[in-house]
Scaffold this motif. Structure first.
Motif, mmCIF file in Angstrom:
data_model
loop_
_atom_site.group_PDB
_atom_site.id
_atom_site.type_symbol
_atom_site.label_atom_id
_atom_site.label_comp_id
_atom_site.label_asym_id
_atom_site.label_seq_id
_atom_site.Cartn_x
_atom_site.Cartn_y
_atom_site.Cartn_z
ATOM 1 N N SER A 50 51.226 39.945 31.757
ATOM 2 C CA SER A 50 52.677 39.709 31.808
ATOM 3 C C SER A 50 53.002 38.222 31.836
ATOM 4 C CB SER A 50 53.282 40.410 33.024
ATOM 5 O OG SER A 50 52.693 39.934 34.223
ATOM 6 N N ASP A 51 52.081 37.405 32.341
ATOM 7 C CA ASP A 51 52.304 35.956 32.406
ATOM 8 C C ASP A 51 52.374 35.342 31.009
ATOM 9 O OD1 ASP A 51 52.063 36.342 35.112
ATOM 10 O OD2 ASP A 51 50.001 35.596 35.221
ATOM 11 N N HIS A 52 51.752 35.984 30.030
ATOM 12 C CA HIS A 52 51.650 35.422 28.686
ATOM 13 C C HIS A 52 52.503 36.177 27.669
ATOM 14 C CE1 HIS A 52 48.330 33.119 30.314
ATOM 15 N NE2 HIS A 52 47.765 34.227 30.707
ATOM 16 N N HIS A 54 55.624 36.135 27.029
ATOM 17 C CA HIS A 54 56.627 35.307 26.356
ATOM 18 C C HIS A 54 56.034 34.589 25.148
ATOM 19 C CE1 HIS A 54 58.928 31.566 25.644
ATOM 20 N NE2 HIS A 54 59.982 32.342 25.861
ATOM 21 N N ASP A 55 54.788 34.152 25.267
ATOM 22 C CA ASP A 55 54.138 33.407 24.180
ATOM 23 C C ASP A 55 53.571 34.322 23.100
ATOM 24 O OD1 ASP A 55 54.667 31.007 25.490
ATOM 25 O OD2 ASP A 55 52.802 31.103 26.635
ATOM 26 N N PRO A 57 55.088 37.527 21.759
ATOM 27 C CA PRO A 57 56.121 38.575 21.723
ATOM 28 C C PRO A 57 55.775 39.768 20.838
ATOM 29 C CG PRO A 57 56.792 36.668 20.422
ATOM 30 C CD PRO A 57 55.565 36.258 21.169
#
Length: 513
Positions: A50-52, A54-55, A57
């Motif tokens: 979940s931390d990644h 955004h990068d 999508p």
């Protein structure tokens, strides 16, 4: 002590930040940098996915997916950081030196002196050369000419230097060539892209339902039996026969080589067929071939020199085309580009030169099967034929010095000659080094298939155990190394050791799983 000139340890070139379309060619649940934990990457994704998000999508975080290589690179970086933390917890000092190792000298007391570009000399007891992949030397006459790139990586950098409508010729039709094409399109390129290689073959498409299988016939016991019956050396014909039996056992029927090769189809029909086969059921022959990772180094070790030469000359290119497959997701993208006539594929590359008068690259094509001839002209030329394993052609200072000092001997099958059991370097006199070993592509001549993650992890584990054994022997002899440190390999960081060990990693890094 880790010598790593790159700004960040862990990812290497293939796994650094790049376009999301650059995918692993192995499912996420089969990727791990830890030898005894095949689910290690999946566990990390569960904790950090979940931390990644955004990068990435367009990426579904799932064990059945072929995930972006740059995401796996983040995992490797994080794993290295965790290894450092674990080392500190146990009182192990970790020293990272951002410099390239240029020379290596073994002293009379069996310690090793390492020289660097800008960090002075360092004395160590053990060295592991994890030098990644050497730059391709296929088109050295084009080096330095504007518009020529000797590698497509990182593809973001490649794409930035090419105008959107410029015609581009990509040399190669393998995984790196496909990465180059899809990355150009991802960056907004709209011009024509030509893929050109000697055989004009695209890789097979990786089945989405494939799974790991336990080999029944191709085992160490049977390999040894075949070799013993042949005076000590394994026959290539025996290997083919056993592989055929494995495929028949998996499929419950005949092994149809013609169907597997699908060689009579044109490029568009080939990709269409491959996508259908990969999407509808397990490609059992692929499952068998990929499962050979557990024993393929031993098969290669037991083959006679003559059969090794025969394999490389006759079957090497074909093996790579079918052993190294690419994901369905990218196959669909390539299929669409082929249908839209945005991408053309040619076989029969005869020569590649630069026309200085017209300032253009000329790739001469002569397809002997069809008699077709043409010259592909382009202002931009990308070498995507893969990395080099020929150390005698390398311009890397450390490699040149190892050969010059007779501390290493080139293997005719790639990289350096190594002791099979330990991975230790063999010198020009045929003796193995007590304190220098090799991992990665420069071990290809000894272990054959060293660009698969699981194989490198396994080999790294063996070298870690060998190093610990040597350390304990020194302790038993009253010679306790003074400086505790960590051993780390960028492609397989499951090498947490103590005492004085050094890792030299001065070259580029590229890994195909």
């Amino acid at each position: 002590m880790l010598f790593e000139p790159q700004s960040k340890a862990g990812p290497g070139y293939a796994y650094q930040a790049d376009f999301e379309c650059n995918l692993l060619n192995t499912r996420a649940d089969a990727m791990s940098a830890v030898a005894n934990d095949k689910q290690h990457f999946m566990k990390w994704l569960g904790e950090h996915g979940s931390d990644h998000a955004h990068d990435f999508p367009d990426t579904l975080i799932d064990g059945n997916e072929f995930l972006p290589r740059s995401l796996f690179g983040r995992y490797l970086s994080d794993h290295f950081d965790n290894a450092q933390a674990l080392a500190r917890k146990h009182g192990v000092q970790v020293t990272r030196i951002a410099s390239e190792v240029t020379d290596l000298i073994t002293l009379a007391d069996q310690t090793v002196c390492l020289d660097t570009t800008d960090a002075g000399a360092h004395m160590v007891d053990r060295v592991v050369l994890c030098m990644g992949n050497l730059p391709s030397t296929n088109f050295s006459h084009l080096q330095g000419i504007p518009g020529f790139l000797n590698s497509p990586y990182p593809t973001q950098t490649m794409a930035r230097g090419i105008p959107k409508m410029a015609p581009v010729c990509v040399l190669g039709t393998g995984l790196s060539a496909i990465d180059a094409v899809l990355s150009l399109v991802e960056a907004g390129h709209c011009g024509k892209i030509i893929l050109a290689s000697r055989n004009g073959r695209l890789p097979s498409v990786r089945g989405i339902f494939n799974k790991s299988r336990t080999l029944e016939q191709l085992t160490r016991k049977n390999i040894d039996a075949f070799a013993s019956a042949n005076g000590g050396a394994l026959k290539l014909t025996d290997v083919f026969s056993v592989l055929e039996q494995e495929v028949k056992s998996a499929t419950g029927g005949a092994c149809n080589i013609r169907e597997i090769m699908n060689s009579g189809a044109g490029i568009l029909d080939y990709i269409s067929s491959e996508i259908a086969l990969a999407s509808n059921a397990e490609r059992l022959w692929q499952s068998v071939i990929y499962s050979t990772n557990s024993v393929i180094d031993y098969v290669w070790h037991r083959l006679s020199i003559e059969d090794k030469r025969r394999f490389q000359k006759t079957f090497g290119s074909l093996w790579s085309s079918y052993r190294v497959s690419f994901p369905v997701k990218n196959a669909h993208k390539l299929h669409a580009l082929l249908r839209a006539d945005r991408v053309l594929v040619f076989g029969g590359v005869k020569s590649v030169n630069y026309n200085g008068v017209d300032q253009i690259f000329e790739t001469r094509i002569h397809d002997h099967e069809t008699g077709f001839r043409t010259i592909v002209e382009s202002e931009h030329l990308i070498n995507a034929t893969g990395y080099s394993v020929q150390v005698t052609q390398s311009e890397v200072p450390l490699i040149q010095n190892l050969l010059k000092r007779n501390l290493a001997e080139p293997s005719e099958f790639g990289g350096f000659k190594l002791d099979f059991e330990t991975g230790r370097l063999i010198n020009s006199g045929g003796l193995s080094s007590p304190n220098v070993s090799v991992l990665g592509s420069l071990a290809a001549g000894t272990y054959f298939w060293t660009n698969a993650m699981d194989m490198n992890v396994r080999l790294a584990k063996h070298q870690a155990e060998d190093t610990v054994k040597a350390i304990l022997q020194k302790q038993g002899a009253g010679k306790i190394p003074s400086e505790p440190i960590i051993l780390f390999h960028h492609d397989a960081p499951d090498l947490l050791l103590h005492r004085r060990v050094s890792v030299a990693s001065p070259a580029t890094h590229h890994q195909s799983a």
